[in-house]
Design an enzyme around this catalytic site. Structure first.
Site, short mmCIF file in Angstrom:
data_model
loop_
_atom_site.label_atom_id
_atom_site.label_comp_id
_atom_site.label_asym_id
_atom_site.label_seq_id
_atom_site.Cartn_x
_atom_site.Cartn_y
_atom_site.Cartn_z
N HIS A 1 32.75 44.89 167.56
CA HIS A 1 31.50 44.31 168.07
C HIS A 1 31.73 43.04 168.90
O HIS A 1 30.77 42.38 169.29
CB HIS A 1 30.50 44.01 166.94
CG HIS A 1 30.09 45.20 166.15
ND1 HIS A 1 29.00 45.19 165.30
CD2 HIS A 1 30.62 46.44 166.05
CE1 HIS A 1 28.88 46.38 164.72
NE2 HIS A 1 29.87 47.15 165.16
N HIS B 1 32.66 58.03 163.73
CA HIS B 1 31.41 58.03 164.50
C HIS B 1 31.73 57.86 165.98
O HIS B 1 32.70 57.19 166.35
CB HIS B 1 30.43 56.96 164.01
CG HIS B 1 30.89 55.54 164.11
ND1 HIS B 1 30.79 54.82 165.29
CD2 HIS B 1 31.43 54.69 163.21
CE1 HIS B 1 31.24 53.59 165.09
NE2 HIS B 1 31.65 53.49 163.83
N ASP C 1 36.46 50.07 166.98
CA ASP C 1 35.31 50.55 166.19
C ASP C 1 34.61 51.70 166.90
O ASP C 1 33.64 51.50 167.61
CB ASP C 1 34.34 49.38 165.97
CG ASP C 1 33.19 49.71 165.05
OD1 ASP C 1 33.26 50.74 164.34
OD2 ASP C 1 32.20 48.96 165.05
N ASP D 1 29.37 56.79 168.41
CA ASP D 1 28.61 55.77 169.12
C ASP D 1 29.28 54.41 169.00
O ASP D 1 30.07 54.15 168.08
CB ASP D 1 27.17 55.69 168.61
CG ASP D 1 27.05 55.32 167.13
OD1 ASP D 1 27.90 55.78 166.33
OD2 ASP D 1 26.12 54.58 166.77
N GLU E 1 26.05 56.04 163.77
CA GLU E 1 26.46 55.18 162.64
C GLU E 1 26.10 53.73 162.90
O GLU E 1 25.73 53.01 161.96
CB GLU E 1 27.97 55.32 162.41
CG GLU E 1 28.48 54.65 161.14
CD GLU E 1 28.80 53.16 161.28
OE1 GLU E 1 28.99 52.47 160.25
OE2 GLU E 1 28.86 52.67 162.44
N GLU E 2 26.21 53.29 164.15
CA GLU E 2 25.98 51.88 164.46
C GLU E 2 24.53 51.46 164.29
O GLU E 2 24.23 50.26 164.29
CB GLU E 2 26.45 51.56 165.88
CG GLU E 2 27.96 51.68 166.10
CD GLU E 2 28.77 50.63 165.37
OE1 GLU E 2 28.18 49.82 164.61
OE2 GLU E 2 30.01 50.59 165.54
N GLU F 1 36.21 55.13 158.51
CA GLU F 1 36.67 53.90 159.14
C GLU F 1 36.89 52.78 158.15
O GLU F 1 36.25 52.70 157.11
CB GLU F 1 35.68 53.45 160.20
CG GLU F 1 34.34 52.96 159.64
CD GLU F 1 33.39 52.51 160.73
OE1 GLU F 1 33.83 51.78 161.66
OE2 GLU F 1 32.20 52.88 160.66
#
Length: 404
Positions: free
Chosen positions: A374, A74, A112, A76, A146-147, A174
């Site tokens: 994150h 992903h 991530d 984003d 995705e997030e 991932e």
């Protein structure tokens, strides 16, 4: 010191501000278009929701009729609190480590999961430079959103004719860094169940004993959910039969995340709600669990509203019944890396692939590395990037050459 080409290109990718809630997907698409041009890969971009492109870079195999390999990532990334960062989070600063032996690349998305998507392309580049070809066509897929659940990205893509045309047979996606030495390989994931319990009742002046209030109905529901949480925590802390520790993926977590009620101190509220974030381990019956939540609410005169509920608990076989697993496992073993098989504790886009019948494994090639997804000051080492490229050249050579 000169920056290695693969690292320079990684920094370029990290500097694209694909940060929620307003990701610059247009700049990301053009970056990927440039990568496709450099590598001689076919390029596609499809928008199932305006401004949210799914980008596909295709390396055709020598036997293109065989089911293909999907390399998913992903584009984003999650928001940042810049005041807590040592360097601007989209500068992608390259900072020497304390002993001078390596560099930290500090950026949102470093772990991530831009390292994964970038390493896919660099692995293809390295294989091409060595003159290598693979049997199965390989599609590097870059999806949006995705997030925030993937609802406008992978969820729509897997139902599209464009996805069907890929003839997917196996996918990588991932994973997560491991502070230990093993490689974490996720063959399934916990499903989100976000439930809001809503109760209605009598209202009136706060100085009275009023019967049948919303709070009276809601409190025993909260109590039971907290009891369930304690039961699952106890199970999590209980070792497996072989003495090994459980992971979060082995149990179902429940956390009370929102309480909403009231308009004024002296007014008994007509309604009250409690929201619980539940992540269901795939070993349980999801529909039976949902019925239990609904029955719990009804028992106390309330309702259970499913804000989000994932109904599918498909996992990817990690044995010979999955023809790609032995090739994947052997490629890892040949690199002297131990595999740690786990259920992913949260949700990724792999769940859409598995529900569509595509076996998918979640892997991020970061070992002996703190988990910083994150988090503030998210980083990877330069050596991690170079090792990740080498990792995927081995894995891709294995899985994309599985015979038909």
């Amino acid at each position: 010191m000169d920056v290695p080409g693969p690292v320079s290109r990684f920094i370029e990718y990290l500097r694209i501000k694909t940060v929620q809630p307003t990701p610059d997907y247009a700049a990301c698409r053009e970056h990927l278009r440039g990568q496709a041009r450099e590598l001689g890969l076919a390029f596609q971009a499809h928008e199932y929701v305006a401004g949210k492109p799914v980008v596909i870079l295709t390396w055709e195999g020598t036997e293109p009729a065989l089911p293909s390999i999907i390399l998913n990532s992903h584009t984003d990334v999650v928001p940042v609190f810049e005041e807590f960062w040592s360097h601007p989070p989209f500068e992608a600063a390259r900072v020497p480590t304390a002993d001078g032996s390596d560099y930290q690349i500090i950026a949102r998305g470093a772990q991530d999961m831009k390292i994964v998507g970038h390493c896919y392309l660099e692995a293809i580049r390295a294989m091409q430079q060595r003159g290598e070809r693979v049997r199965r066509t390989v599609h590097a897929v870059f999806v949006p959103d995705e997030e925030i659940g993937g609802h406008d990205g992978m969820a729509l893509f897997v139902g599209s004719p464009e996805f069907a045309a890929l003839n997917a047979g196996f996918a990588l996606d991932e994973g997560m860094a491991n502070p230990g030495d093993g490689l974490r390989v996720f063959y399934g994931e916990r499903a989100p169940c976000w439930v809001r319990f809503v109760a209605h009742g009598q209202t009136g002046h706060g100085s009275q004993f009023i019967d049948d209030t919303a709070a009276e109905k809601l409190v025993p529901i909260i109590d039971r959910m907290m009891e369930f949480r304690r039961e699952q925590l106890a199970a999590f802390r209980t070792p497996n039969a072989d003495g090994s520790a459980k992971t979060l993926g082995d149990v179902t977590t429940a956390n009370l995340t929102m309480l909403q009620s009231g308009v004024q101190h002296n007014v008994v509220p007509e309604s009250a709600s409690a929201s619980v974030d539940i992540r269901m381990t795939p070993s349980i019956d999801y529909q039976a669990f949902r019925r239990w939540l609904e029955d719990l609410a009804a028992e106390h005169g309330a309702q259970a509203e499913m804000v989000q509920f994932w109904e599918d608990n498909t996992v990817t076989p990690t044995d010979a019944s999955n023809p790609f697993w032995p090739a994947f496992e052997d490629a890892i073993a040949a690199q002297g890396i131990a595999i740690v098989r786990e259920i992913f504790p949260a949700a990724t886009d792999s769940r859409y692939l598995r529900r569509a019948g595509i076996p998918a494994l979640g892997v991020t090639p970061l070992r002996n590395t703190p988990i910083l997804l994150h988090d503030h000051n998210e980083y990877v080492l330069q050596s991690d990037v170079l090792a990740g490229i080498d990792f995927y050249t081995h894995v891709l050579a294995a899985v994309a050459n599985v015979p038909g």
